[in-house]
Design a protein around this motif. Structure first.
Motif, PDB file in Angstrom:
ATOM      1  N   ILE A 353      54.622  54.179  49.855  1.00  0.00           N
ATOM      2  CA  ILE A 353      54.258  53.877  48.474  1.00  0.00           C
ATOM      3  C   ILE A 353      52.817  54.270  48.148  1.00  0.00           C
ATOM      4  N   CYS A 354      51.868  53.918  48.996  1.00  0.00           N
ATOM      5  CA  CYS A 354      50.442  54.101  48.685  1.00  0.00           C
ATOM      6  C   CYS A 354      49.951  55.527  48.838  1.00  0.00           C
ATOM      7  N   GLY A 355      50.363  56.201  49.900  1.00  0.00           N
ATOM      8  CA  GLY A 355      49.827  57.533  50.163  1.00  0.00           C
ATOM      9  C   GLY A 355      48.338  57.488  50.430  1.00  0.00           C
ATOM     10  N   VAL A 356      47.576  58.375  49.793  1.00  0.00           N
ATOM     11  CA  VAL A 356      46.145  58.502  50.061  1.00  0.00           C
ATOM     12  C   VAL A 356      45.355  57.276  49.595  1.00  0.00           C
ATOM     13  N   VAL A 357      45.811  56.566  48.557  1.00  0.00           N
ATOM     14  CA  VAL A 357      45.037  55.430  48.050  1.00  0.00           C
ATOM     15  C   VAL A 357      45.134  54.210  48.967  1.00  0.00           C
ATOM     16  N   GLY A 358      45.911  54.340  50.033  1.00  0.00           N
ATOM     17  CA  GLY A 358      45.983  53.259  51.009  1.00  0.00           C
ATOM     18  C   GLY A 358      45.168  53.533  52.257  1.00  0.00           C
ATOM     19  N   THR A 359      44.424  54.641  52.261  1.00  0.00           N
ATOM     20  CA  THR A 359      43.630  55.003  53.439  1.00  0.00           C
ATOM     21  C   THR A 359      42.374  54.132  53.527  1.00  0.00           C
ATOM     22  N   VAL A 360      41.683  54.239  54.664  1.00  0.00           N
ATOM     23  CA  VAL A 360      40.542  53.361  54.959  1.00  0.00           C
ATOM     24  C   VAL A 360      39.460  53.361  53.879  1.00  0.00           C
ATOM     25  N   PRO A 361      39.030  54.528  53.340  1.00  0.00           N
ATOM     26  CA  PRO A 361      37.996  54.485  52.288  1.00  0.00           C
ATOM     27  C   PRO A 361      38.388  53.610  51.098  1.00  0.00           C
ATOM     28  N   PHE A 362      39.643  53.695  50.688  1.00  0.00           N
ATOM     29  CA  PHE A 362      40.103  52.887  49.564  1.00  0.00           C
ATOM     30  C   PHE A 362      40.236  51.414  49.962  1.00  0.00           C
ATOM     31  N   GLN A 363      40.569  51.154  51.216  1.00  0.00           N
ATOM     32  CA  GLN A 363      40.616  49.775  51.692  1.00  0.00           C
ATOM     33  C   GLN A 363      39.228  49.138  51.637  1.00  0.00           C
ATOM     34  N   ILE A 364      38.196  49.921  52.017  1.00  0.00           N
ATOM     35  CA  ILE A 364      36.810  49.427  51.968  1.00  0.00           C
ATOM     36  C   ILE A 364      36.399  49.134  50.521  1.00  0.00           C
ATOM     37  N   ILE A 365      36.763  50.035  49.604  1.00  0.00           N
ATOM     38  CA  ILE A 365      36.450  49.828  48.183  1.00  0.00           C
ATOM     39  C   ILE A 365      37.103  48.545  47.677  1.00  0.00           C
ATOM     40  N   LEU A 366      38.354  48.318  48.075  1.00  0.00           N
ATOM     41  CA  LEU A 366      39.064  47.110  47.660  1.00  0.00           C
ATOM     42  C   LEU A 366      38.353  45.847  48.144  1.00  0.00           C
ATOM     43  N   VAL A 367      37.906  45.865  49.390  1.00  0.00           N
ATOM     44  CA  VAL A 367      37.216  44.698  49.949  1.00  0.00           C
ATOM     45  C   VAL A 367      35.916  44.429  49.180  1.00  0.00           C
ATOM     46  N   ILE A 368      35.135  45.475  48.924  1.00  0.00           N
ATOM     47  CA  ILE A 368      33.867  45.318  48.200  1.00  0.00           C
ATOM     48  C   ILE A 368      34.114  44.771  46.792  1.00  0.00           C
ATOM     49  N   MET A 369      35.064  45.373  46.077  1.00  0.00           N
ATOM     50  CA  MET A 369      35.345  44.946  44.708  1.00  0.00           C
ATOM     51  C   MET A 369      35.943  43.543  44.674  1.00  0.00           C
ATOM     52  N   THR A 370      36.673  43.185  45.722  1.00  0.00           N
ATOM     53  CA  THR A 370      37.249  41.849  45.822  1.00  0.00           C
ATOM     54  C   THR A 370      36.161  40.801  46.011  1.00  0.00           C
ATOM     55  N   ILE A 371      35.179  41.102  46.855  1.00  0.00           N
ATOM     56  CA  ILE A 371      34.062  40.174  47.070  1.00  0.00           C
ATOM     57  C   ILE A 371      33.287  39.973  45.770  1.00  0.00           C
ATOM     58  N   LEU A 372      33.036  41.059  45.040  1.00  0.00           N
ATOM     59  CA  LEU A 372      32.345  40.952  43.751  1.00  0.00           C
ATOM     60  C   LEU A 372      33.134  40.092  42.764  1.00  0.00           C
ATOM     61  N   SER A 373      34.447  40.258  42.780  1.00  0.00           N
ATOM     62  CA  SER A 373      35.289  39.474  41.888  1.00  0.00           C
ATOM     63  C   SER A 373      35.275  37.999  42.260  1.00  0.00           C
ATOM     64  N   ALA A 374      35.267  37.716  43.562  1.00  0.00           N
ATOM     65  CA  ALA A 374      35.216  36.330  44.021  1.00  0.00           C
ATOM     66  C   ALA A 374      33.913  35.663  43.601  1.00  0.00           C
ATOM     67  N   VAL A 375      32.806  36.405  43.710  1.00  0.00           N
ATOM     68  CA  VAL A 375      31.505  35.874  43.282  1.00  0.00           C
ATOM     69  C   VAL A 375      31.522  35.622  41.770  1.00  0.00           C
ATOM     70  N   GLY A 376      32.079  36.566  41.023  1.00  0.00           N
ATOM     71  CA  GLY A 376      32.141  36.424  39.577  1.00  0.00           C
ATOM     72  C   GLY A 376      32.979  35.254  39.109  1.00  0.00           C
ATOM     73  N   ALA A 377      33.916  34.822  39.949  1.00  0.00           N
ATOM     74  CA  ALA A 377      34.801  33.717  39.573  1.00  0.00           C
ATOM     75  C   ALA A 377      34.103  32.371  39.610  1.00  0.00           C
ATOM     76  N   VAL A 378      33.043  32.266  40.380  1.00  0.00           N
ATOM     77  CA  VAL A 378      32.373  30.960  40.553  1.00  0.00           C
ATOM     78  C   VAL A 378      30.923  30.955  40.061  1.00  0.00           C
ATOM     79  N   ILE A 379      30.394  32.115  39.721  1.00  0.00           N
ATOM     80  CA  ILE A 379      28.995  32.215  39.309  1.00  0.00           C
ATOM     81  C   ILE A 379      28.814  31.566  37.928  1.00  0.00           C
ATOM     82  N   PRO A 380      27.729  30.817  37.709  1.00  0.00           N
ATOM     83  CA  PRO A 380      27.515  30.176  36.404  1.00  0.00           C
ATOM     84  C   PRO A 380      27.178  31.204  35.329  1.00  0.00           C
ATOM     85  N   LEU A 381      27.613  30.956  34.110  1.00  0.00           N
ATOM     86  CA  LEU A 381      27.323  31.864  33.002  1.00  0.00           C
ATOM     87  C   LEU A 381      25.890  31.682  32.507  1.00  0.00           C
ATOM     88  N   SER A 382      25.303  32.781  32.050  1.00  0.00           N
ATOM     89  CA  SER A 382      23.929  32.712  31.537  1.00  0.00           C
ATOM     90  C   SER A 382      23.930  32.325  30.060  1.00  0.00           C
TER      91      SER A 382
END
Length: 382
Positions: A353-382
């Motif tokens: 199903i995934c092909g090239v978008v499931g390779t390691v570089p894209f997995q790393i991007i997913l992890v980074i963007m996921t961490i940013l999203s997790a921080v954004g979910a709990v960070i207080p609004l300005s």
């Protein structure tokens, strides 16, 4: 691949769109008011790309494990040795609680609408929403697919009418709030959450009987529609409310600005946006419990959802807080998902199903963007 029902292509797309058009999409304008319009557009496009990759990964992981939910996929791919069962149950509790929190927030959002309509107590409105919404899921996955299909058509019609009505109002300047990093991250997190459909994608894998080509095209199409919905709803609300969005269910505020008939349509939109998510999430929760304990589907649905209604009544938190909390927990689970997928892809020796978008570089991007999203979910609004 064993499935309780076969979904048509339209029903499968509607499962994704219906899952997306829920608690997240009607909360985005509340956070978008603190960002610029260009930020909203850019983050919507980023969220589309991230969610397409993420859900292709989810689909392939489930596909490699016979259409199972994530907990059993984790158990089959990630957990090994004598402690396998313990880790499986731990994951079952954590992931199950994450969905339960989201369902509880969904019940609270639906109850707010019923309180406005029927002027009943909040607790009574929560029970009424839970019972009415639960009937569809109690009937099974095919009933959910059909309900999603007609609900998406209804939502399309309402958004079209409301958008036209908004442009007949006195012209207001679009939101142009100054850039604040906290607000930017919070909006990013909610936008990703608003266009995500983790549970629905697994149901699509099963409902399409593992047809790889159909699964892939359904994901691309479903998330394109969801992203368009988020943008249209957000821009319409910001235009119609002059950027002054002070209600958590922002579409209701837009309806009030349009007039009495707008209030009715906005209420129907908000209700069905919540219902479509409720159906998908509680169906997934039922499947998670069923795979773990092996009881009848209807019994598992009751066992899985009774804690949700109890938490909604006695938990004492707000709709927007619960929605942000769930978005944070779910994206953290996504990190485990990426690790599990890597093992699954290696074991399978190919990527259907995934092909090239499931390779390691894209997995790393997913992890980074996921961490940013997790921080954004709990960070207080300005």
């Amino acid at each position: 691949m064993k499935s309780e029902a076969r979904l048509s292509k339209f029903e499968a797309i509607s499962m994704i769109v219906g899952n997306s058009i829920g608690t997240g999409i009607i909360a985005v304008p509340f956070l978008a008011r603190k960002n610029s319009l260009m930020t909203v557009i850019i983050l919507s496009l980023v969220a589309y790309c991230i969610n397409v990759i993420l859900h292709l990964v989810i689909a392939e992981l489930s596909y490699n494990n016979g259409g199972k939910q994530l907990v059993k996929s984790f158990e089959g791919e990630l957990f090994k040795g004598k402690s396998k069962k313990y880790f499986s149950w731990l994951m079952f509790v954590v992931y199950g609680l994450a969905i339960m929190v989201g369902v509880s927030g969904n019940i609270m959002g639906g109850a707010e609408i019923f309180v406005n309509w029927f002027h009943i107590s909040f607790a009574s409105a929560q029970v009424l929403y839970y019972v009415l919404a639960g009937v569809v899921v109690f009937m099974g996955m095919k009933a959910v697919g059909i309900a999603q299909k007609y609900s998406v058509i209804l939502l399309f019609a309402i958004v079209g009418i409301m958008s036209i009505a908004t442009f007949t109002l006195p012209k207001q300047p679009l939101v142009s709030a100054p850039f604040m990093f906290n607000n930017f991250l919070a909006l990013y997190s909610m936008t990703v959450f608003a266009t995500s459909a983790n549970q629905a994608v697994i149901q699509v894998v099963k409902g399409l009987n593992g047809d790889v080509k159909e699964i892939r095209s359904t994901i691309f199409t479903g998330f394109a529609i969801s992203t368009a919905f988020v943008l249209l709803v957000t821009i319409t609300v910001l235009l119609g409310c002059n950027g002054e969005v002070d209600k958590q269910l922002a579409y209701m505020q837009l309806g009030e600005n349009i007039g009495s008939w707008g209030v009715v349509l906005a209420g129907i939109f908000s209700l069905f946006a919540l219902l479509t998510t409720f159906w998908t999430h509680t169906l997934a929760l039922r499947d998670v419990v069923h795979e773990q304990v092996g009881l009848d589907n209807k019994v598992c649905w009751v066992l899985a959802t009774i804690p949700c209604i109890l938490f909604a009544i006695f938990g004492g938190s707000s709709f927007i807080v619960l929605t942000r909390l769930m978005s944070g927990v779910v994206v953290l689970v996504s990190i485990m998902l990426v690790l599990t997928y890597g093992k699954s892809r290696k074991r399978a020796g190919k990527s259907e199903i995934c092909g090239v978008v499931g390779t390691v570089p894209f997995q790393i991007i997913l992890v980074i963007m996921t961490i940013l999203s997790a921080v954004g979910a709990v960070i207080p609004l300005s």
